[in-house]
Design an enzyme around this catalytic site. Structure first.
Site, short mmCIF file in Angstrom:
data_model
loop_
_atom_site.label_atom_id
_atom_site.label_comp_id
_atom_site.label_asym_id
_atom_site.label_seq_id
_atom_site.Cartn_x
_atom_site.Cartn_y
_atom_site.Cartn_z
N HIS A 191 -11.15 -3.97 2.92
CA HIS A 191 -11.15 -3.59 4.34
C HIS A 191 -11.98 -2.34 4.62
CE1 HIS A 191 -8.36 -1.01 2.39
NE2 HIS A 191 -8.31 -0.24 3.47
N ASP A 192 -12.46 -1.67 3.58
CA ASP A 192 -13.30 -0.48 3.77
C ASP A 192 -14.78 -0.80 3.64
OD1 ASP A 192 -11.15 1.22 4.18
OD2 ASP A 192 -10.93 1.64 2.04
N ASP A 209 0.85 -1.18 0.00
CA ASP A 209 0.00 0.00 0.00
C ASP A 209 0.89 1.24 0.00
OD1 ASP A 209 -2.64 1.20 0.34
OD2 ASP A 209 -3.13 -0.61 1.47
N ASP A 251 -3.12 4.50 -2.48
CA ASP A 251 -4.23 4.84 -1.60
C ASP A 251 -4.72 6.27 -1.85
OD1 ASP A 251 -5.73 4.18 1.01
OD2 ASP A 251 -4.84 6.13 1.45
N GLU A 273 -6.54 3.36 -6.11
CA GLU A 273 -7.81 3.29 -5.42
C GLU A 273 -8.68 4.42 -5.96
OE1 GLU A 273 -9.81 3.48 -1.01
OE2 GLU A 273 -8.18 4.81 -1.51
C1 NOJ Z 1 -8.47 4.42 1.72
C2 NOJ Z 1 -8.14 3.24 2.57
O1 NOJ Z 1 -8.56 2.08 1.92
C3 NOJ Z 1 -8.83 3.46 3.89
O2 NOJ Z 1 -8.79 2.34 4.71
C4 NOJ Z 1 -8.21 4.66 4.55
O3 NOJ Z 1 -8.92 4.94 5.74
C5 NOJ Z 1 -8.25 5.88 3.64
N1 NOJ Z 1 -7.89 5.59 2.29
C6 NOJ Z 1 -7.29 6.93 4.13
O4 NOJ Z 1 -5.99 6.49 3.92
#
Ligand code: NOJ
Length: 569
Positions: free
Chosen positions: A342-343, A120, A222, A276
């Site tokens: 994970h989000d 990441d 990210d 992302e």
């Molecule tokens: C995206 C990530 O997937 C997430 O988990 C994170 O909280 C935010 N970006 C900030 O880095």
């Protein structure tokens, strides 16, 4: 559409159309990526947090899955305001996760098993505890001042910017040391880095080289679509706040930075790159990933994963969205394909049916979908077991900065806390972050200590050890469907065509490449459903039911959440 057509014409004129085709083979298109959330995967030292040695102890498990690459969420030094997405030293390992020696051993162990590692790269922001920020905030004349975005208080309050994780929804934080505000699109401990500063950019490229030299095989960028900003910070029209992506993404110099990054780092190593987010429009997405632009290999577009809502979702809409994205990238560019990370809350809870009766079936069906669509699959750890949402009753059980701060915000502003907690049972990111369920011993075999986030009580029956023993488990099905994808290039590159579009329960499509054709049939409902096919069915390649039902004539009846993949003659 028009602009895509134009782009196609230009490409043809340049004689490059074949070089750009989506079915051009590339190693990163053929990967099957498994995502590990290290905090929750396996704890080796009893502190309640997963760690690198924990992952090392599970390398043979990873190998046994058949996956070819692993994306690991941030494992760098961090005060963990946002579980590692707030990095205080990009060249050091988070102390809770282990040491650099552990990392080296992990990478070696993965490579020995032919598994690639995607890291990441969190460089839209750093931690406020990073040395750069400490220096930056110390004085207005610090050489690091321009590593971040500052607004001097004598100019008045800065134009409002919404923050995703802030207790006041405010992305500007006043800092008394220099009587200025700093910008943070995420939490107050995640100040945004200033990409307009070439020195900062060089620092990032050096960090990337450091890890590429170590041998990592890829970067997941990210929140990078937010990196470039209009640093004049103009006022925006009223009501824009909730349309975060539209206003925040794809800033003025984003593509310049990606090209520079490609030239300086990505092109010099055998690494894959994935962004992302894919911007606001199809053209934005193409501009990020089309090969001739020399920016990124692929992106995660969120429209698909965002379809599932607390009130459910409509299969017609699901089909439409995935069909649209496939069509737009059929000739050019490449995307990833995923239903969870994970989000998000758990895949089976959001898109399938997590009741004991249908949990495994619907999860296997969704897995079949991911592994038979075009795009590089990214599959989230625990979904291979059909892990489900935990559904916490109280805010005290949550750990996620996003959820906890939203709760505080609503509390201060008279929000409906009961409703928020109900919504969080379905939507909170912590649902997807509960510890991996290895076996039926204490804490699901995740830790001997106190887990940082509660273990889902269903681990007694839902765990990897039990599924290893059951040939029909979700886990063993996952292995089969991954093998199917890896052994059939048609599932990677083949042309996708939707069939029986109007069917309200079944999602059916074919994939076709060089004379080879497959028909994929997925029943998204909890009842029997049927479709009529004009195709001459060959071998049944995979089926998520233990018993096979014969097809007679051209009508196929699928049982609840049934998934079948046929060869078509
Ligand atoms: C995206 C990530 O997937 C997430 O988990 C994170 O909280 C935010 N970006 C900030 O880095």
């Amino acid at each position: 559409m028009k602009s895509l057509f134009m782009a196609g014409l230009l490409c043809f004129a340049a004689g490059a159309v074949y070089a750009q085709k989506s079915n051009n083979t590339e190693w990163w298109k053929e990967e099957v990526v498994y995502q590990i959330y290290p905090r929750s995967f396996k704890d080796s030292d009893g502190d309640g947090l997963g760690d690198l040695k924990g992952i090392i102890s599970k390398l043979d498990y990873l190998k046994s899955l058949g996956i070819t690459a692993v994306w690991i969420n941030p494992y760098f030094a961090s005060p963990n305001d946002d579980n590692g997405y707030d990095i205080s030293d990009y060249r050091a390992i988070m102390k809770e996760f282990g040491t650099m020696e552990d990392f080296d051993a992990l990478l070696k162990g993965m490579h020995e098993r032919n598994i690639k590692l995607v890291m990441d790269l969190v460089v839209n922001h750093s931690s406020d505890e990073h040395e750069w920020f400490k220096q930056s905030r110390s004085s207005r004349t610090s050489p690091y001042r321009d590593y971040y975005h500052w607004w001097p208080a004598e100019k008045g309050k800065p134009p409002y910017r919404y923050s995703l994780f802030d207790v006041n929804h405010d992305a500007w934080k006043y800092d008394a040391i220099t009587d200025s505000y700093y910008l943070h699109y995420f939490s107050v401990k995640q100040p945004d880095l200033n990409w307009e500063n070439p020195r900062l950019r060089q620092e990032v490229y050096d960090i990337m080289k450091f890890w590429a030299e170590k041998g990592v095989d890829g970067f997941r960028l990210d929140a990078f679509q937010f990196a470039s900003k209009d640093i004049a910070f103009p006022e925006w029209p009223k009501g824009w706040e909730k349309d975060f992506v539209k206003y925040y993404a794809m800033g003025p110099h984003l593509h310049d930075y990606l090209k520079e990054m490609h030239e300086q780092v990505v092109s010099k190593y055998r690494v894959m790159s994935v962004a992302e987010g894919a911007g606001n429009t199809m053209q934005d997405a193409h501009n990020l990933v089309d090969a001739e632009r020399k920016e990124l290999n692929m992106a995660y577009a969120f429209e698909g994963v965002d379809i599932a809502k607390p009130e459910g979702y409509d299969l017609a809409h699901f089909k439409k969205v995935f069909t649209k994205w496939d069509a737009e990238f059929a000739e050019k560019g490449w995307l990833s394909i995923f239903l969870a990370n994970h989000d998000q809350a758990r895949m089976v809870t959001r898109f399938g049916n997590d009741t004991p009766e249908f949990r495994d079936l619907s999860s296997k069906m969704l897995t079949t979908f991911i592994m038979t669509m075009r795009g590089t699959p990214y599959y989230y750890n625990g979904d291979e077991l059909a892990m489900t949402n935990i559904r916490f009753e109280t805010i005290d059980d949550y750990r996620d900065v996003a959820g906890r701060n939203e709760y505080e915000y609503q509390k201060k502003n008279g929000g409906d806390l009961k409703k928020l907690l109900e919504d969080m049972k379905l939507g909170s990111r912590d649902n997807g972050r509960t510890p991996f369920q290895w076996d039926d011993t204490k804490n699901a075999g995740f830790t001997t200590g106190e887990p940082w986030l509660k273990v889902n009580p269903n681990y007694k029956t839902l765990n990897a050890a039990a599924q290893e023993k059951d040939p029909n488990s979700a886990l063993n099905y996952f292995r089969k469907v991954v093998a199917l994808r890896k052994n059939n290039k048609v599932l990677v590159y083949g042309k996708y065509s939707l069939v029986d579009e109007q069917n309200p329960e079944i999602y059916a499509y074919t994939r076709e490449l060089e004379g080879k054709k497959m028909l994929i049939l997925l029943n998204f409902s909890q009842k029997n459903a049927s479709t009529v096919t004009d195709k001459k069915l060959g071998k049944l390649l995979i089926n998520n039911y233990p018993t096979v039902q014969k097809v007679s004539g051209n009508k196929i009846v699928l049982r609840p959440y049934e998934a079948r993949v046929y060869e078509v003659k």
